[in-house]
Design an enzyme around this catalytic site. Structure first.
Site, PDB file in Angstrom:
ATOM      1  N   ASP A  81      43.284  49.695  54.212  1.00 15.42           N
ATOM      2  CA  ASP A  81      43.485  49.007  52.932  1.00 15.42           C
ATOM      3  C   ASP A  81      42.271  48.182  52.499  1.00 15.42           C
ATOM      4  O   ASP A  81      41.573  47.573  53.311  1.00 15.42           O
ATOM      5  CB  ASP A  81      44.663  48.038  53.051  1.00 15.42           C
ATOM      6  CG  ASP A  81      45.974  48.711  52.705  1.00 15.42           C
ATOM      7  OD1 ASP A  81      46.081  49.934  52.892  1.00 15.42           O
ATOM      8  OD2 ASP A  81      46.895  48.000  52.261  1.00 15.42           O
ATOM      9  N   ASP A 113      53.190  56.485  52.946  1.00 18.38           N
ATOM     10  CA  ASP A 113      52.393  55.697  53.899  1.00 18.38           C
ATOM     11  C   ASP A 113      52.506  56.220  55.335  1.00 18.38           C
ATOM     12  O   ASP A 113      53.121  57.270  55.570  1.00 18.38           O
ATOM     13  CB  ASP A 113      52.846  54.232  53.795  1.00 18.38           C
ATOM     14  CG  ASP A 113      51.720  53.241  54.005  1.00 18.38           C
ATOM     15  OD1 ASP A 113      50.716  53.586  54.665  1.00 18.38           O
ATOM     16  OD2 ASP A 113      51.845  52.101  53.517  1.00 18.38           O
TER      17      ASP A 113
END
Lengths: 395, 395, 395, 395
Positions: D209, D149
């Protein structure tokens, strides 16, 4: 500071500002490239058939003298001992040098392709980190021209300096060989090569790859302008590339040209009027004139388009000054009308109107718009010149 | 944190914040430059004729005291032994120093041009990598002013830091000479010089080159805003440069000014009303006032525009505070109306209305808009001040 | 990967993720700053009068405990021997330490201002290159808070990394002093501090400076969005800062907040309803609540706005979760309607409607929009909670 | 240079161009991830229940074989002696290795999560600067897959090179372990991973996201295009991610895929028709197919969507060629109609129409648009193929 050069200055620059000091491409390069028609399916026969066709069809007498092997000439890997590049032994049984010698024997020049990245776009070994051995090997093979692509570049873009440094490495390597090799930079316009490339390359692509279409929008070529495009893509219609070119055209110099990509003339996706437009604008805008169709099966119409003396003369004019778009006006039927004007040697001009709408259009052109670039009159215009400009070179 | 400086602070800053600590340009510089009229065709005679005209026409008494040689004073190459810059021996038979001495003898100051790149825009040798020897040579020649351009910069742009570092090299080199040399940075606004240049330069260009037109759109100056422009171009109409300037004006400081480019007043592409607008806005917006016309053949109208005491006073006002655009309103006929307001010394103000539409317009100006910068009243306004502002200085 | 933290996680983060590991600002800081009202005209009396007013008006009991000296506390130069910063001896006859001691004696904390550049915005000496001696000196003076500005930064911006490195230098220097000093980063949102600042600072400004106006457009604050703004400017109306904040709000963490700038409440450029909106949104959006008016002459209405317990509780809520804008709808009269929703501790919520149009508006709010953040129901909602949210805290 | 690969070339590339030379993900990876349903609330039971469900529900036979632990498996700190990562001893009493062993025992592969920054998005320790020890530890634990990430990255983004270098560090570290570990890069599309990631990673996220919504706009996902997005955000509706993907899809290669994010199918925010669209497009566009719902409580409809053989075959087709959007047309009711076309093995095609408007729509599809990618006919099409394409695989 930027001002359209007067002719005296332009002539001077021809000697002063040369890309890489290699003395090449003082007018835009002309030739043929394997990619648009053959893609990855190339071999020695494909190259030599095209070379012979250039000679047989007398295209050489119009200036088409470079035969360019694009991607996929490669062996599966570099020479494991020396790290030198190698050709696919099946496709090129006599190696690249074998083909190049035959091309040279026909009085032509030979070009090759590589990529400023880890792999070429077709997945073959790239030249990033191998600039010196690759340039040296190309020189040993007798190569006269390198198209240098941008795939898999390990993130080495994002500022003009990062891109410049990556492409300058090959420029220096080519110069160091001592052999004059035309350097055709192909980074799809990333980081503004019109600004950083003129001192290191003979031409630079300004956009994603051309698509054989007059004006079809394709999402894979998403940018609306080239000057703030962060994703070049590919499948760019011909008239979109003209749109992309408009603001950056003046960055060209003798020896250093904006490259609008290999032409699609004769490939079948446009009609002849559209291909005439395509060819004429590539010429006026001082793009390299690189043919992309199968030279062994051209129609008469195709041949007549690419052998139009007057249009080629616009491209090879010694002033080296790309035409400018004076205005672009949307029309009600969709598309637009455009007025273009360019300076040529001997105080002559070229004027062009482009209609991208689906219908015929009648347009009034202001005398002022057609013949004055700045806001004040160019007093040396004469009617004789104006008459010349009205000739329809394709009648 | 940013707040319009009060006058006490502004006066203080005049001593605290100076570009390069050279004490120059505490008000915007004024003078004449070869480029707009003569382009690359300059020589000692062109320069000296202009210098003499400044004196003979009494322009010096209005503050025009810099005579600036732009591009193309160069020999074909640097001195092969020392690397020092050299002038073209035909154009400048007594060298640059010869001309500078004569300019100084007239009580004027002399400026020169170079480029933070490999070549100048006109294709002559640039100063990138030669900053120290060039600055030293300029100082030896008696140079008082350097305009420093941006062509062929080898990709050294893309972040403020990259651009800053390149231009700071020359700033340091000029300072190191010990001679006060006004440093006029010309990178066309790339990477936001309004942010990075005030500590290293006396002025910085904000856009591509001006075009001698009131408002004609030209595709070679494609940006719609200066703050996110990634391609400065050139051929920018006068009112577009005003648009470009609007958001960044407040970055000016005493000794460090936004440069809206050499003026086109008297060049012929606009009418006198338009040139009055041009000159007045360059003045109010605190641009350097650099003339560009042929000084030896000015009309009376041109002279009256550039010698308007009241307008020049706006430019040279000791507060050093550029006017702000309070609003810009599109009008039905095309173009727009704009209200501008600026602070001057002694709590006085300048108010200006600009009409870029093709027709006369009647406009109501809100008292509040005209006289209040923030959302709350500036209580010290008086009617006496308001009356003064309504004078038409060109009647 | 990003997901609104559940409350358990949010509580956990309060201990895990701290800016600079200094344990400060676990809820947004509250206090008063000299700049909005006094600008550069500050001295010891201005600071101490405000400190006393905080105590006398009982504002400390609401949480306002930082007294912040903004720009212009500086002497004309650093100490020539040590390089240490010095205060103006006339404005601060007992030095900064003298003032800080008195502030501390009142039970308050003291803040100071500097700039990550060569000069402060007001032209005083900056801290770029002096981070360690400055932080050490501030610690010796007993400073509890540093606002760190962005003027004259020598081009050191343009990528998040360049900006991070410049601001991280001061962060490390502050930490190295051993004294807990709240670090208020003020780079006007350049290079996206919401992404790079949370590990080095307790708060970061997101935009150019606020203007005391509800919604007036000012060209000096030209961006339309904060996420692609390349020129922060100043004179940003209050509701524009709310617009700027909307997409980046979720980057806040306990100990690391988006700073919407010093408040203008009570300064006179908005009416009380507008100031209520201003204060309520700064609170809900988890901005530091820094007062900017003259504390010695507040109206009763101003006092009632800034001492509203329920609103302050939204700001200091232990969940540390900024409200989100659910929708923004343009209305025919100009301006827009906005629905905001935020999560608080104990599964409670705050819902707010904002009307920026010039007229009263009636609006239907979808139950679904008001109470569901994701596309699926938050099943633990109860009517009891909903009732609470409908309280009008300013009745 | 970019051209849709012919099938021969595509097959070739499967062996030539592999991300990290790890031989993984030659078709898009399939599996399940903890995040979308469980967020930070994970432990060994959550992971093992899902692993068992994959087997029990026979999802493994459809290709779902990766069990991915996302954020929050972490202990409060690294091992203070060795610096190695550690799992939360309460959530994972037998450590990560204990869980991985059980996952392996079920015939599945196990994935873990970390972050190329100082902290993970959930505030746990990140891997920036710990790449080698982390990769080595993951290998020791038997990890087969890493999702990596982008939170708290210390400003290390802004150019492709900066992002590439940060993510390449982990790529090298994973390779150095000798264990094949699929590398799933998740930097939300910053700096264009489609350009820089294919040589270092098996897949790369292209956006913020996903949100479990068909088309709801959420300000926290503010960009309108992915190619110039400077703030990825989160809460991106499913059809927005399709919009984002359209121009960059062709950057995928065998072993290197665009990741459209974990799927929301079965989570409850869309109806079944919408989830069918969601699943079908993730498949056609060659995204990894990572399930995100609670596998232990799926409806029959959900199971039928994710086990549709024909749709999964589109995703796992050996040509590895993502579908292209041929056109997108706004409809009067809001939303749009889209035509998609993709190449499959054996000269077969997939054609899809997408209706994002709130009403049923009738649309005429041009035969030419449906079956020709370039502007010229693909002559090998046959009616037999066309028939196949018209099958409705969800009947």
């Amino acid at each position: 500071m930027f001002k359209p050069f007067d002719l005296k200055l332009a002539a001077l620059l021809g000697t002063l500002v040369r890309a890489m000091d290699n003395g090449l491409a003082l007018t835009p390069q002309m030739g043929w490239n394997t990619w648009n028609h053959f893609g990855c399916n190339i071999d020695a026969d494909v190259v030599l058939s095209a070379a012979n066709a250039l000679v047989d069809q007398n295209l050489t007498s119009f200036g088409y003298n470079y035969v360019l092997m694009d991607d996929c000439w490669h062996a599966a890997s570099r020479d494991p001992d020396t790290g030198a590049p190698r050709a696919d032994p099946v496709k090129f049984p006599n190696g690249i040098k074998g083909v190049v010698d035959q091309v040279h024997a026909l009085g032509l020049k030979a070009g090759i392709y590589s990529d400023a990245g880890m792999y070429t776009c077709g997945g073959n070994f790239g030249s990033l980190g191998f600039e010196e051995i690759d340039a040296q090997t190309y020189a040993e093979w007798g190569i006269d021209y390198l198209k240098y692509d941008n795939c898999f570049n390990e993130g080495r873009s994002g500022t003009p300096k990062i891109s410049f440094d990556r492409y300058a490495n090959m420029s220096r390597a080519l110069n160091a060989t001592g052999r004059p090799i035309l350097y055709s930079l192909c980074n799809w316009g990333e980081d503004g090569p019109w600004n950083f490339a003129p001192t290191i390359a003979n031409s630079w692509r300004i956009s994603g790859d051309i698509m054989d279409s007059f004006d079809r929008f394709d999402e894979r070529c998403p940018c609306t302008q080239v000057i703030d495009c962060t994703y070049a893509g590919f499948h760019c219609a011909m008239t979109r590339i003209i749109d992309f070119a408009a603001p950056v055209l003046q960055k060209a110099r003798k020896g250093a040209w904006n490259d609008l990509d290999i032409m699609e003339v004769g490939q079948g996706g446009m009609n002849n009027d559209e291909y005439i437009t395509h060819f004429s604008f590539w010429a006026m805008l001082k793009s390299p004139l690189i043919l992309g169709m199968d030279l062994t099966s051209m129609t008469n119409e195709t041949v007549s388009i690419i052998t139009n003396d007057a249009i080629i003369a616009l491209n090879q004019d010694d002033a080296g000054s790309p035409a400018n778009r004076i205005w672009k006006r949307t029309v009600a039927d969709g598309g637009d009308l455009q007025l273009w004007q360019g300076s040529l040697v001997n105080n002559t001009f070229v004027i062009a109107l482009l209609n991208t709408s689906p219908k015929n259009q009648t347009v009034d052109v202001d005398f002022y718009d057609a013949f004055f670039d700045q806001a004040r009159p160019l007093l040396f215009l004469s009617l004789a010149i104006i008459d010349y400009l009205c000739l329809d070179t394709y009648e």
